[in-house]
Design a protein around this motif. Structure first.
Motif, short mmCIF file in Angstrom:
data_model
loop_
_atom_site.label_atom_id
_atom_site.label_comp_id
_atom_site.label_asym_id
_atom_site.label_seq_id
_atom_site.Cartn_x
_atom_site.Cartn_y
_atom_site.Cartn_z
N ARG A 98 16.45 75.78 91.42
CA ARG A 98 17.39 76.48 90.53
C ARG A 98 16.68 76.38 89.32
NH1 ARG A 98 22.59 77.17 90.14
NH2 ARG A 98 23.14 76.24 92.18
N SER A 99 15.89 75.52 88.67
CA SER A 99 15.10 75.68 87.35
C SER A 99 14.34 76.73 87.37
CB SER A 99 14.72 74.58 86.87
OG SER A 99 13.65 73.83 87.86
N GLU A 100 13.48 76.79 88.37
CA GLU A 100 12.48 77.92 88.56
C GLU A 100 13.06 79.55 88.68
OE1 GLU A 100 9.42 79.69 91.96
OE2 GLU A 100 9.88 77.50 92.04
N LEU A 101 14.09 79.59 89.19
CA LEU A 101 15.00 80.77 89.23
C LEU A 101 15.53 81.01 87.93
CD1 LEU A 101 16.73 80.54 92.87
CD2 LEU A 101 14.58 82.02 92.18
N ASP A 102 16.12 80.06 87.08
CA ASP A 102 16.74 80.12 85.98
C ASP A 102 15.59 80.56 85.04
OD1 ASP A 102 19.22 79.21 86.53
OD2 ASP A 102 19.09 77.46 85.92
N GLU A 103 14.35 80.13 85.05
CA GLU A 103 13.26 80.57 84.14
C GLU A 103 12.87 82.14 84.49
OE1 GLU A 103 10.22 80.80 81.34
OE2 GLU A 103 11.93 79.50 81.54
N ILE A 105 14.95 84.24 85.52
CA ILE A 105 16.02 85.12 85.14
C ILE A 105 15.96 85.20 83.46
CG2 ILE A 105 18.34 85.04 84.79
CD1 ILE A 105 18.96 83.97 87.64
N ARG A 106 15.60 84.14 83.06
CA ARG A 106 15.45 84.29 81.49
C ARG A 106 14.23 85.06 81.06
NH1 ARG A 106 12.41 82.77 77.45
NH2 ARG A 106 10.93 81.78 78.56
N GLN A 107 13.04 85.28 81.75
CA GLN A 107 11.90 86.08 81.73
C GLN A 107 12.40 87.50 81.92
OE1 GLN A 107 8.85 84.41 83.96
NE2 GLN A 107 8.20 82.93 82.59
N LEU A 108 12.85 87.70 82.95
CA LEU A 108 13.43 89.12 83.23
C LEU A 108 14.50 89.68 82.32
CD1 LEU A 108 13.87 88.90 87.09
CD2 LEU A 108 12.12 90.15 85.70
N LEU A 126 0.31 94.03 71.79
CA LEU A 126 0.60 93.77 70.68
C LEU A 126 0.66 92.10 70.42
CD1 LEU A 126 3.92 95.86 70.32
CD2 LEU A 126 1.84 96.07 68.99
N GLU A 127 0.33 91.61 69.27
CA GLU A 127 0.35 90.26 69.22
C GLU A 127 1.65 89.51 69.87
OE1 GLU A 127 -0.17 88.73 65.27
OE2 GLU A 127 -2.05 89.97 64.86
N SER A 128 2.79 90.05 69.69
CA SER A 128 3.94 89.36 70.24
C SER A 128 4.68 90.11 71.35
CB SER A 128 5.08 89.29 69.29
OG SER A 128 5.40 90.63 68.73
N CYS A 129 3.66 91.04 72.24
CA CYS A 129 4.24 91.65 73.31
C CYS A 129 4.75 90.81 74.38
CB CYS A 129 3.00 92.48 73.78
SG CYS A 129 3.40 93.47 75.30
N VAL A 130 6.10 91.03 74.74
CA VAL A 130 6.88 90.25 75.62
C VAL A 130 6.22 90.53 77.03
CG1 VAL A 130 8.65 89.94 74.37
CG2 VAL A 130 8.62 91.77 75.85
N LEU A 131 5.54 91.44 77.25
CA LEU A 131 4.78 91.62 78.62
C LEU A 131 3.74 91.22 78.97
CD1 LEU A 131 5.56 95.60 79.02
CD2 LEU A 131 6.83 93.73 80.00
N SER A 132 2.54 91.52 77.94
CA SER A 132 1.10 90.68 78.38
C SER A 132 1.12 89.38 77.59
CB SER A 132 0.25 91.62 77.90
OG SER A 132 0.27 92.03 76.44
#
Length: 158
Positions: A98-103, A105-108, A126-132
């Motif tokens: 569950r915790s792995e899946l919750d994380e 989901i949060r990232q997605l 970018l310095e704060s790019c949420v992808l890379s």
């Protein structure tokens, strides 16, 4: 739906495929990864015990929610050999995941919410790019295209 008579204790790979909905090639792959097992007949044909149906269902359900095969193999290794995973087994393992899946989901969700911000950049560095660079983990050390070069070096080292 194909019915298996109670007196049949073993299934051919074709029967297992038809009953489980998994392709024969997927079953061979699962076997090569140690997720399921078979015995060989004198004619070198695979035979699977009936409990393999439940194991395949277990594997496919876990895969659908994004659990890696290595994690599934570890979970199945906790069960006694030749034992069908039960509802209690699934409940215990799914709680652990569950915790792995919750994380995930949060990232997605974060990716979805910020995807349009990154498209204009083009280089995804970018310095704060949420992808890379999620959570700006490397923003203190690197910026710009050097971040992408580090990613490429790691990919070629693998």
């Amino acid at each position: 739906m194909h019915r298996i008579p109670e007196k049949i204790h073993e299934l051919t790979v074709g029967q297992l495929s038809a009953r489980s909905g998994a392709a024969v090639s997927a079953l061979h792959f699962y076997e090569s990864k140690g997720l399921i097992s078979s015995r060989r007949t004198s004619g070198n044909q695979r035979r699977y015990s009936r409990d393999t149906l439940r194991r395949v269902a277990f594997i496919r359900a876990a895969q659908r929610v994004g659990i890696p095969l290595a994690t599934i193999r570890e979970a199945l290794a906790e069960l006694p050999e030749e034992r069908t995973p039960t509802r209690d087994d699934w409940a215990r393992l799914s709680e652990a995941w569950r915790s792995e899946l919750d994380e995930r989901i949060r990232q997605l969700n974060r990716l979805r919410d910020h995807l349009t911000d990154c498209i204009g950049c083009g280089c995804l560095s970018l310095e704060s790019c949420v992808l890379s660079n999620p959570d700006d983990v490397v923003g203190e050390r690197l910026t710009g295209s050097r971040l992408m070069a580090v990613s490429r070096r790691k990919a070629t080292d693998a």
